[in-house]
Structure formats: C-alpha cells, structure tokens
Design a protein around this motif. Sequence first.
Motif, PDB file in Angstrom:
ATOM      1  N   ASP A  11       0.746  -1.204   0.137  1.00 21.22           N
ATOM      2  CA  ASP A  11      -0.060   0.114   0.130  1.00 21.22           C
ATOM      3  C   ASP A  11       0.899   1.142   0.025  1.00 21.22           C
ATOM      4  OD1 ASP A  11      -2.048   1.664   0.281  1.00 21.22           O
ATOM      5  OD2 ASP A  11      -2.364   1.257   2.300  1.00 21.22           O
ATOM      6  N   PHE A  12       1.239   1.746  -1.259  1.00 19.78           N
ATOM      7  CA  PHE A  12       1.963   2.700  -1.285  1.00 19.78           C
ATOM      8  C   PHE A  12       1.166   4.170  -1.115  1.00 19.78           C
ATOM      9  CE2 PHE A  12       4.460  -0.334  -3.697  1.00 19.78           C
ATOM     10  CZ  PHE A  12       5.505  -0.258  -3.072  1.00 19.78           C
ATOM     11  N   ASN A  13       1.636   5.060  -0.162  1.00 15.62           N
ATOM     12  CA  ASN A  13       1.123   6.403  -0.105  1.00 15.62           C
ATOM     13  C   ASN A  13       2.133   7.339   0.451  1.00 15.62           C
ATOM     14  OD1 ASN A  13       1.483   5.484   2.499  1.00 15.62           O
ATOM     15  ND2 ASN A  13      -0.851   5.085   2.869  1.00 15.62           N
ATOM     16  N   LEU A  14       1.619   8.429   0.972  1.00 12.65           N
ATOM     17  CA  LEU A  14       2.661   9.573   1.393  1.00 12.65           C
ATOM     18  C   LEU A  14       3.724   9.038   2.462  1.00 12.65           C
ATOM     19  CD1 LEU A  14       2.747  12.509   0.823  1.00 12.65           C
ATOM     20  CD2 LEU A  14       1.500  12.881   2.827  1.00 12.65           C
ATOM     21  N   THR A  15       3.337   7.772   3.162  1.00 12.90           N
ATOM     22  CA  THR A  15       4.432   7.295   3.962  1.00 12.90           C
ATOM     23  C   THR A  15       5.866   7.268   3.296  1.00 12.90           C
ATOM     24  OG1 THR A  15       2.736   5.902   4.717  1.00 12.90           O
ATOM     25  CG2 THR A  15       4.818   5.635   5.866  1.00 12.90           C
ATOM     26  N   LEU A  16       5.776   6.909   2.050  1.00 13.93           N
ATOM     27  CA  LEU A  16       7.171   6.674   1.267  1.00 13.93           C
ATOM     28  C   LEU A  16       7.862   8.245   1.198  1.00 13.93           C
ATOM     29  CD1 LEU A  16       7.350   4.406  -2.033  1.00 13.93           C
ATOM     30  CD2 LEU A  16       8.753   6.522  -1.704  1.00 13.93           C
ATOM     31  N   THR A  68       7.436  10.537   3.208  1.00 15.33           N
ATOM     32  CA  THR A  68       7.866  10.988   4.571  1.00 15.33           C
ATOM     33  C   THR A  68       8.965  10.161   4.987  1.00 15.33           C
ATOM     34  OG1 THR A  68       5.575  11.105   4.682  1.00 15.33           O
ATOM     35  CG2 THR A  68       6.595  11.472   6.477  1.00 15.33           C
ATOM     36  N   MET A  69       9.139   8.862   4.828  1.00 14.52           N
ATOM     37  CA  MET A  69      10.240   8.047   5.247  1.00 14.52           C
ATOM     38  C   MET A  69      11.602   8.636   4.410  1.00 14.52           C
ATOM     39  SD  MET A  69       9.273   5.985   7.453  1.00 14.52           S
ATOM     40  CE  MET A  69      10.806   5.503   7.744  1.00 14.52           C
ATOM     41  N   MET A  70      11.184   9.218   3.280  1.00 16.29           N
ATOM     42  CA  MET A  70      12.624   9.544   2.659  1.00 16.29           C
ATOM     43  C   MET A  70      13.030  10.951   3.440  1.00 16.29           C
ATOM     44  SD  MET A  70      12.352   9.661  -1.292  1.00 16.29           S
ATOM     45  CE  MET A  70      12.672   8.048  -2.428  1.00 16.29           C
ATOM     46  N   PHE A 109      -3.928  13.210   1.944  1.00 16.58           N
ATOM     47  CA  PHE A 109      -3.273  11.929   1.674  1.00 16.58           C
ATOM     48  C   PHE A 109      -3.277  11.079   2.932  1.00 16.58           C
ATOM     49  CE2 PHE A 109      -1.277  15.102  -1.051  1.00 16.58           C
ATOM     50  CZ  PHE A 109      -1.417  14.548  -2.336  1.00 16.58           C
ATOM     51  N   GLN A 110      -3.110   9.881   2.656  1.00 15.78           N
ATOM     52  CA  GLN A 110      -2.987   8.825   3.733  1.00 15.78           C
ATOM     53  C   GLN A 110      -1.605   8.497   4.041  1.00 15.78           C
ATOM     54  OE1 GLN A 110      -5.619   5.723   2.572  1.00 15.78           O
ATOM     55  NE2 GLN A 110      -7.176   6.411   4.053  1.00 15.78           N
ATOM     56  N   VAL A 111      -1.204   8.384   5.446  1.00 20.84           N
ATOM     57  CA  VAL A 111       0.142   7.783   5.944  1.00 20.84           C
ATOM     58  C   VAL A 111      -0.238   6.754   6.850  1.00 20.84           C
ATOM     59  CG1 VAL A 111       1.368   9.919   5.488  1.00 20.84           C
ATOM     60  CG2 VAL A 111       0.308   9.436   7.568  1.00 20.84           C
ATOM     61  N   HIS A 112       0.864   5.771   6.847  1.00 22.27           N
ATOM     62  CA  HIS A 112       0.690   4.814   7.766  1.00 22.27           C
ATOM     63  C   HIS A 112       1.243   5.197   9.241  1.00 22.27           C
ATOM     64  CE1 HIS A 112       0.897   1.700   4.215  1.00 22.27           C
ATOM     65  NE2 HIS A 112      -0.001   2.570   4.230  1.00 22.27           N
ATOM     66  N   ASN A 134       6.829   0.807   2.148  1.00 19.05           N
ATOM     67  CA  ASN A 134       7.036   2.210   1.897  1.00 19.05           C
ATOM     68  C   ASN A 134       8.303   2.460   2.407  1.00 19.05           C
ATOM     69  OD1 ASN A 134       4.250   3.654   0.874  1.00 19.05           O
ATOM     70  ND2 ASN A 134       3.740   2.419   2.743  1.00 19.05           N
ATOM     71  N   ALA A 191      11.552   3.437  -0.031  1.00 18.95           N
ATOM     72  CA  ALA A 191      12.102   4.732   0.108  1.00 18.95           C
ATOM     73  C   ALA A 191      13.414   4.703   0.163  1.00 18.95           C
ATOM     74  CB  ALA A 191      11.478   5.423   1.396  1.00 18.95           C
ATOM     75  N   LEU A 243      16.456   6.194  -2.693  1.00 23.43           N
ATOM     76  CA  LEU A 243      17.371   7.012  -2.026  1.00 23.43           C
ATOM     77  C   LEU A 243      18.832   6.505  -2.469  1.00 23.43           C
ATOM     78  CD1 LEU A 243      16.410   8.345   1.330  1.00 23.43           C
ATOM     79  CD2 LEU A 243      16.723   9.611  -0.769  1.00 23.43           C
TER      80      LEU A 243
END
Lengths: 223, 247
Positions: free
Chosen positions: A85-90, A92-94, B33-36, B135, B139, B143
């Motif tokens: 489930d890809f979302n804004l978390t990616l 954010t983690m970067m 947007f959704q985040v975990h 995610n 990420a 990078l």
Amino acid sequence: MANMIMSSSKALITSSSSTIPSSPRFKLSLTQIPFPKLPLPRSPKSLETLSIPSTLKSISVILASSLAIAPPSLAEEIEKASLFDFNLTLPTMMAEFLFLMFALDKIYFSPLGKFMDERDSAIKEKLSSVKDTSTEVKQLEDQAAAIMKAARAEISAALNKMKKETQQEVEQKIAEGRKKVEAELLEALASLENQKEETMKSLDSQIAALSDEIVKKVLPASN
Amino acid sequence: MNVLSCSINTLKGLYDISGVEVGQHFYWQIGGFQVHGQVLITSWVVIAILLGSATIAVRNPQTIPTGGQNFFEYVLEFIRDVSKTQIGEEYGPWVPFIGTMFLFIFVSNWSGALLPWKIIQLPHGELAAPTNDINTTVALALLTSVAYFYAGLTKRGLGYFGKYIQPTPILLPINILEDFTKPLSLSFRLFGNILADELVVVVLVSLVPLVVPIPVMLLGLFTSGIQALIFATLAAAYIGESMEGHH
C-alpha cells in the motif's frame, strides 16, 4: 486459480451466511493477505456437501468463514488491508531518512570522525618523535661512555703517577739506607784495620823483647 | 450448516488467539493523503534512539575512549571499513549516507524484535519495525538509486551514461534494466526478510508461547543484523560501481 477461489468463496458466502453485506467487494489478489490460512480438521459431512476439490474447498471455507465471522466494520478493514500500500508514507520516510542523515552527520559522523583522525595523527607524530629521541638517547649514552672512559683514564694516570712517586721515594730511602750502611761498614772496617795494625805493632815490640829474653836464657854461658 | 458454523467458531477462536495482523495499517489523513501512522511512530522512536545515544556518547570525546564513546567509535570504524572496501579511497563523503543507512535499518529491525511495541494498542494495525512496511524499504532503496546516480554524475559527468553501452551496446537493455532491478531487489529483500521474521515469531508464539520461539527470535535478531549489513554494503557497492570508470 484466484478467480476460482474468488468465485467459490462468493458462492459460499451468499449461500451460507446472511450476516455479511450482500455484495462484498472483496477481491483476492496478491496485495491482500488478510488472515492466516490454518488447516482445519473437517467433518466428512461438509466434504460431501461441497463438490469442489478438497484443497480449494478448505481455502475457500476458511476465507468464507473469516469473512462471515467478521462484523461489517472489520470486513471493511480487511478489504482495505494490504501489504503493498504505497502512499505518502514513502516520501515521508525519505524526508525522515535525509533528516536523520544530516543530523547524525552533524552530531556523530563528522565530529567523532574528525576527533579520531586528529588522535591518529597525534599518535603518529608522537611515535615518530619517540623514534627521534632514540637517536638522542644513543648520543647521550655515547657521551656518558666517553665521560666514563675519560674519568677512568684520569684515575689510572693519577694512580700510575702516585705509584711512581711512592716507588721513587722508597727507592730513595733504600738508597739512603744502603749508603748509610755502607759508610758504617767502611768505618767499622777501617777501625778494625787500625786495631789490627795497632795490635800488630804492639805484638812486634813484644816479640822483640821476648826474643831478647829467650836469647839471654838460652845463651847465658856464652857470656 | 451446523458443521460449518461449528468450524467457523473454531476458526474464530484460533484467529483471536493468534492475533496475526498483516497488511493492517493505522491510517492518518494528512491534507487528503494517507500515511501509515504506526510506521511513522516507530520510525520517530528509532530516530530518537539513534540521535539521543549518539549525542550522549559523542558529547565530550576523550582521548582514551570509554563506554559509549568506545562503542560508537567502533561502529564508525566498522562503517568506514565497509564504505572503504566498497567505494575505494574516495569513500569519505559517503560515510554519512552508508552509516545512516546501516544504523537506521539495524536499529529499526532490532526495535521490531526487542522493543515491546505490542504493549501500546492502536485502533487498527499494530506497531512493528519501520522496515516492516514496504514504503520504508522502497524509500530507502530509491534514495540509494538517487545516491549512486548522483555519485556517478558528479564523478564522471555525462560520461557516466557511457557505462550503459559497455562492454557492448548489445547489453544496453540489460544495463537499463539493472537500474530498476537494483532498488526492487534491495527493497523487497529487506521487506520480505523482516516481515517474514516477525510473522514467524508471532505465529510460533501463538502456537507455543514458551521456550520454542526463542531460537527463532535469536535467528531473527541475527537475520536483522545481516539484512542491515547487506543493504548498506550493497548501497556502497552500487555507489562505488558507478564512481569507478571503465578506462
């Protein structure tokens, strides 16, 4: 395969239970692993009632039962549940990683690395300087040895000198003593000679008187 | 029908006991947007642990290191060694990247195994290692891709793209494909290992709560460390590979 499972589970759901929503938008795909698949002992009666291959059947029953026991809200959650489930978390983690990288660089990598490098160079410098003093130590040792040698030479020279002086003194004294003894000896010899001559002289005169007397005694008649 | 409901009840019981939740997320809404949420929370904890311990240990460096400083110096030496063997003599500027990669993944993995996250209950989903989420791993892998492109372009300019037609132009498609497979393999390796490790532990604990899961947990700790090392080493290797030219 997936389609078969889907169709079978749908059929089961609609036939067996009335608690679930009438049209579950439940899609079985790779992205959804909603619950563990545990093998269950089944009774022969259920085997008979269902006319699909046994492995498919057990999977579908598990799927169906899990869906059936779930209240509507949980069913929705399961529908949403997904591993990929890809979302804004990616992003954010970067961003978090980049922040962590800069922060760690500021407080850990750069200062400690610099500190360690400086210490390394300081130790190397000290080591090389220690090597230099080793030659210095050698020089000092040589100097000390030279001083010792000079001192020994001086001492032996002084000793020799003293020995010579004392020897000369002793020899002088011996010579003096010898001279004295010789002089005394000569004197004594001379006096002895004198005495001898004197006694000889006295003896001569006595001999003359004695011979006179002897002649007188022997020749009285001839007189 | 009776038998079916009976088996359903047993299943429900098993499901409740095992409590295995996979692919459940604690969603936060941020501007549409959704985040975990669980991933962000645990990653903040990991970042706090890293920054806090580093600050305490390196605050006042001593010439003769003791305790925490000694440990952090050892870690730095280790990271430098890894970067040096993979990148070469010009490893200096890449130490923060490789080191943060290694430390973040390592502490994340071990936090999933060692910290009692399960004590804190979330509305849905559960707290686990940040690397347990695709995610995070994607990420980090992306990078890494950006990093090795940057390394190659700054070192060799546009001549960097010459590597795509080496040794022969026939390999051009494969060389281009490599740029996609590298982050893919990096992210999925880490994700799969950590998720599988946590799943195995959870399932074993649900089946046999005592003693039996301990060897698997220890194995999980070992795998976690190895995965962190592999990720960092491969990232360094990719950077070194793109920096060295084919003369």
